[in-house]
Design a protein around this motif. Structure first.
Motif, PDB file in Angstrom:
ATOM      1  N   TRP A 109       0.844  -1.193   0.000  1.00 30.79           N
ATOM      2  CA  TRP A 109       0.000   0.000   0.000  1.00 30.79           C
ATOM      3  C   TRP A 109       0.885   1.250   0.000  1.00 30.79           C
ATOM      4  N   PRO A 110       1.736   1.422  -1.006  1.00 30.20           N
ATOM      5  CA  PRO A 110       2.694   2.528  -0.969  1.00 30.20           C
ATOM      6  C   PRO A 110       2.043   3.917  -1.093  1.00 30.20           C
ATOM      7  N   ASP A 111       0.885   4.004  -1.678  1.00 35.03           N
ATOM      8  CA  ASP A 111       0.255   5.307  -1.914  1.00 35.03           C
ATOM      9  C   ASP A 111      -1.077   5.459  -1.202  1.00 35.03           C
ATOM     10  N   LEU A 112      -1.203   4.843  -0.054  1.00 34.71           N
ATOM     11  CA  LEU A 112      -2.457   4.923   0.684  1.00 34.71           C
ATOM     12  C   LEU A 112      -2.464   6.227   1.489  1.00 34.71           C
ATOM     13  N   PRO A 113      -3.257   7.227   1.045  1.00 31.45           N
ATOM     14  CA  PRO A 113      -3.193   8.551   1.678  1.00 31.45           C
ATOM     15  C   PRO A 113      -3.734   8.589   3.091  1.00 31.45           C
ATOM     16  N   ALA A 114      -4.523   7.591   3.490  1.00 32.66           N
ATOM     17  CA  ALA A 114      -5.134   7.613   4.818  1.00 32.66           C
ATOM     18  C   ALA A 114      -4.205   7.072   5.902  1.00 32.66           C
ATOM     19  N   ILE A 115      -2.987   6.673   5.524  1.00 34.41           N
ATOM     20  CA  ILE A 115      -2.004   6.230   6.527  1.00 34.41           C
ATOM     21  C   ILE A 115      -0.784   7.127   6.414  1.00 34.41           C
ATOM     22  N   GLU A 116      -0.418   7.692   7.556  1.00 34.40           N
ATOM     23  CA  GLU A 116       0.796   8.501   7.637  1.00 34.40           C
ATOM     24  C   GLU A 116       1.735   7.830   8.640  1.00 34.40           C
TER      25      GLU A 116
END
Length: 120
Positions: A109-116
């Motif tokens: 999930w390299p581009d999952l915006p909901a995880i920082e």
């Protein structure tokens, strides 16, 4: 909040040990401090804790993970599924996740915006 321990025998025999996952609320921000192992015996506990992320209304929910010693693929998948279900603009902030979790997130999930991911 501490959940019951689950016992399992390591592959190849050896001593039976208890896998444990513990939670305590963070002060000053929405979230939990998590300690222990995210693995088969603790999956139900982990998934119940992740339900809190969805139920909160704050834009950011913090998981302080510096005391998590291991996270398996199923545990990281559960986290990613919860993150994908969040409303636009909401996110889960992972403070000092274990290396196994960071690697799996980067791979799948390299581009999952909901995880920082935060190292602070």
């Amino acid at each position: 909040m501490t959940e019951p321990r689950a016992s399992y025998a390591p592959k190849g025999g050896g001593a039976i040990r208890a896998a444990e996952l513990r939670f305590s609320p963070l002060t000053g921000r929405a979230g939990l401090k998590v300690a222990g192992e995210i693995c088969l015996p603790t999956h139900d506990t982990w998934e119940r804790a992740l339900e809190r992320v969805v139920q909160q209304s704050e834009p950011s929910y913090h998981l302080e993970l510096s005391a998590v010693t291991f996270a398996d693929m199923a545990g990281v998948t559960a986290l990613a599924v919860v993150a994908q279900s969040l409303d636009h603009g909401r996110r889960v902030v992972l403070d000092r996740p274990p290396a196994s979790m960071s690697r799996l997130l980067d791979l799948f999930w390299p581009d999952l915006p909901a995880i920082e991911v935060s190292a602070v």
